[in-house]
Design a protein around this motif. Structure first.
Motif, PDB file in Angstrom:
ATOM      1  N   LEU A 163       0.833  -1.203   0.000  1.00  0.00           N
ATOM      2  CA  LEU A 163       0.000   0.000   0.000  1.00  0.00           C
ATOM      3  C   LEU A 163       0.865   1.250   0.000  1.00  0.00           C
ATOM      4  O   LEU A 163       0.607   2.200  -0.756  1.00  0.00           O
ATOM      5  CB  LEU A 163      -0.924  -0.002   1.213  1.00  0.00           C
ATOM      6  CG  LEU A 163      -1.726   1.279   1.487  1.00  0.00           C
ATOM      7  CD1 LEU A 163      -2.682   1.583   0.345  1.00  0.00           C
ATOM      8  CD2 LEU A 163      -2.491   1.161   2.804  1.00  0.00           C
ATOM      9  N   THR A 164       1.905   1.266   0.809  1.00  0.00           N
ATOM     10  CA  THR A 164       2.796   2.418   0.891  1.00  0.00           C
ATOM     11  C   THR A 164       3.503   2.648  -0.429  1.00  0.00           C
ATOM     12  O   THR A 164       3.632   3.795  -0.898  1.00  0.00           O
ATOM     13  CB  THR A 164       3.829   2.217   2.006  1.00  0.00           C
ATOM     14  OG1 THR A 164       3.148   2.041   3.251  1.00  0.00           O
ATOM     15  CG2 THR A 164       4.761   3.412   2.110  1.00  0.00           C
ATOM     16  N   GLU A 165       3.983   1.572  -1.054  1.00  0.00           N
ATOM     17  CA  GLU A 165       4.713   1.698  -2.320  1.00  0.00           C
ATOM     18  C   GLU A 165       3.806   2.223  -3.426  1.00  0.00           C
ATOM     19  O   GLU A 165       4.208   3.078  -4.220  1.00  0.00           O
ATOM     20  CB  GLU A 165       5.317   0.356  -2.719  1.00  0.00           C
ATOM     21  CG  GLU A 165       6.391  -0.167  -1.776  1.00  0.00           C
ATOM     22  CD  GLU A 165       7.680   0.639  -1.833  1.00  0.00           C
ATOM     23  OE1 GLU A 165       7.856   1.434  -2.775  1.00  0.00           O
ATOM     24  OE2 GLU A 165       8.523   0.447  -0.925  1.00  0.00           O
ATOM     25  N   VAL A 166       2.580   1.721  -3.497  1.00  0.00           N
ATOM     26  CA  VAL A 166       1.647   2.204  -4.513  1.00  0.00           C
ATOM     27  C   VAL A 166       1.290   3.660  -4.254  1.00  0.00           C
ATOM     28  O   VAL A 166       1.294   4.491  -5.176  1.00  0.00           O
ATOM     29  CB  VAL A 166       0.377   1.325  -4.557  1.00  0.00           C
ATOM     30  CG1 VAL A 166      -0.646   1.921  -5.534  1.00  0.00           C
ATOM     31  CG2 VAL A 166       0.719  -0.104  -4.955  1.00  0.00           C
ATOM     32  N   ARG A 167       1.000   3.993  -3.007  1.00  0.00           N
ATOM     33  CA  ARG A 167       0.653   5.370  -2.677  1.00  0.00           C
ATOM     34  C   ARG A 167       1.796   6.319  -3.021  1.00  0.00           C
ATOM     35  O   ARG A 167       1.577   7.371  -3.637  1.00  0.00           O
ATOM     36  CB  ARG A 167       0.300   5.491  -1.201  1.00  0.00           C
ATOM     37  CG  ARG A 167       0.020   6.949  -0.785  1.00  0.00           C
ATOM     38  CD  ARG A 167      -0.206   7.093   0.697  1.00  0.00           C
ATOM     39  NE  ARG A 167      -1.543   6.624   1.087  1.00  0.00           N
ATOM     40  CZ  ARG A 167      -1.779   5.660   1.955  1.00  0.00           C
ATOM     41  NH1 ARG A 167      -0.766   5.027   2.533  1.00  0.00           N
ATOM     42  NH2 ARG A 167      -3.026   5.335   2.247  1.00  0.00           N
ATOM     43  N   ASP A 168       3.025   5.973  -2.632  1.00  0.00           N
ATOM     44  CA  ASP A 168       4.169   6.838  -2.903  1.00  0.00           C
ATOM     45  C   ASP A 168       4.377   7.027  -4.409  1.00  0.00           C
ATOM     46  O   ASP A 168       4.705   8.130  -4.868  1.00  0.00           O
ATOM     47  CB  ASP A 168       5.435   6.259  -2.272  1.00  0.00           C
ATOM     48  CG  ASP A 168       5.441   6.366  -0.759  1.00  0.00           C
ATOM     49  OD1 ASP A 168       4.566   7.052  -0.194  1.00  0.00           O
ATOM     50  OD2 ASP A 168       6.321   5.742  -0.122  1.00  0.00           O
ATOM     51  N   ALA A 169       4.204   5.949  -5.169  1.00  0.00           N
ATOM     52  CA  ALA A 169       4.373   6.056  -6.620  1.00  0.00           C
ATOM     53  C   ALA A 169       3.292   6.933  -7.226  1.00  0.00           C
ATOM     54  O   ALA A 169       3.566   7.775  -8.093  1.00  0.00           O
ATOM     55  CB  ALA A 169       4.349   4.663  -7.248  1.00  0.00           C
ATOM     56  N   TRP A 170       2.062   6.766  -6.783  1.00  0.00           N
ATOM     57  CA  TRP A 170       0.972   7.592  -7.318  1.00  0.00           C
ATOM     58  C   TRP A 170       1.152   9.055  -6.937  1.00  0.00           C
ATOM     59  O   TRP A 170       0.853   9.943  -7.743  1.00  0.00           O
ATOM     60  CB  TRP A 170      -0.365   7.062  -6.823  1.00  0.00           C
ATOM     61  CG  TRP A 170      -0.839   5.833  -7.545  1.00  0.00           C
ATOM     62  CD1 TRP A 170      -0.134   5.089  -8.458  1.00  0.00           C
ATOM     63  CD2 TRP A 170      -2.118   5.208  -7.429  1.00  0.00           C
ATOM     64  NE1 TRP A 170      -0.897   4.040  -8.903  1.00  0.00           N
ATOM     65  CE2 TRP A 170      -2.119   4.080  -8.295  1.00  0.00           C
ATOM     66  CE3 TRP A 170      -3.258   5.467  -6.668  1.00  0.00           C
ATOM     67  CZ2 TRP A 170      -3.221   3.234  -8.422  1.00  0.00           C
ATOM     68  CZ3 TRP A 170      -4.366   4.624  -6.793  1.00  0.00           C
ATOM     69  CH2 TRP A 170      -4.339   3.525  -7.670  1.00  0.00           C
ATOM     70  N   VAL A 171       1.632   9.312  -5.733  1.00  0.00           N
ATOM     71  CA  VAL A 171       1.899  10.704  -5.339  1.00  0.00           C
ATOM     72  C   VAL A 171       2.952  11.309  -6.261  1.00  0.00           C
ATOM     73  O   VAL A 171       2.829  12.460  -6.707  1.00  0.00           O
ATOM     74  CB  VAL A 171       2.343  10.770  -3.866  1.00  0.00           C
ATOM     75  CG1 VAL A 171       2.920  12.151  -3.544  1.00  0.00           C
ATOM     76  CG2 VAL A 171       1.178  10.464  -2.930  1.00  0.00           C
TER      77      VAL A 171
END
Length: 208
Positions: free
Chosen positions: A186-194
């Protein structure tokens, strides 16, 4: 609550690539439901407050106009649309986890508006800066491109590479990450989308 994609999700797609048949799917559908679809729904639900509601793509391929009659997709995608054809994407398959963002499909009208924005000094320079920043951050820039300059633009245009794009995306593949079965996904996807938000916002502003 999203806790990660079980490693069995990757194994499921590796096996599906070898046996893309209705009999295999029927025998392993509980694995798909529990290890692929349910976690993808949970992931998009967790991201919804920050990015908007997401869509889980259907697993069946549209084979009506394809020579390849394999009935099932060998990946599971999720998409958050911010304007028609543009938004944030996440995918799980046999390789691991793929995240992306940008514009995927242009109608003739939207393609004309995109090129007019790239041609304009202010908007065009903004996009150059956004793309350069994503490349420097390690994202791969992709999308369908013309081999030559689009009609009405010279090959000496300062932003000719962007003008050649019919779609424009940024993406990153995490190959079999050891954290895929943990909440870190979840953190990796969120950081990439940000990180990709400036690109998605640019399209939303220009085409929305």
């Amino acid at each position: 609550m999203f806790t990660g994609f079980p490693v069995t999700a990757l194994d499921f797609y590796e096996d599906l690539e070898s046996d893309n048949s209705k009999s295999f799917w029927a025998a392993h559908k509980p694995v798909y439901d529990e290890s692929v679809r349910a976690p993808m729904i949970a992931l998009l639900d967790e991201l919804e407050p920050e990015f908007g509601p997401g869509k889980v793509f259907r697993p069946h391929r549209d084979v009506r106009f394809s020579k390849d009659k394999a009935p099932y997709k060998t990946h599971q995608g999720g998409f958050v649309e911010t304007t028609p054809g543009a938004g944030f994407y996440v995918q799980v398959d046999a390789r691991g986890l793929f995240v992306a963002g940008g514009h995927y499909a242009h109608s003739p009208d939207r393609l004309a508006r995109y090129r007019a924005a790239v041609d304009a000094e202010l908007r065009g320079s903004q996009l150059v800066s956004v793309v350069a920043g994503l490349e420097a951050a390690g994202f791969d820039i992709g999308g369908e491109q013309l081999k030559t300059a689009p009609r009405g633009f010279g090959t000496d245009h300062p932003r000719i590479e962007l003008l050649r794009h019919k779609s424009l995306t940024a993406g990153r593949l995490f190959t079999s990450p050891d954290w895929i079965d943990s909440p870190r996904t979840l953190t990796e996807v969120r950081d990439a989308w940000v990180a990709m938000r400036p690109l998605v916002d640019w399209f939303s502003d220009v085409l929305g």
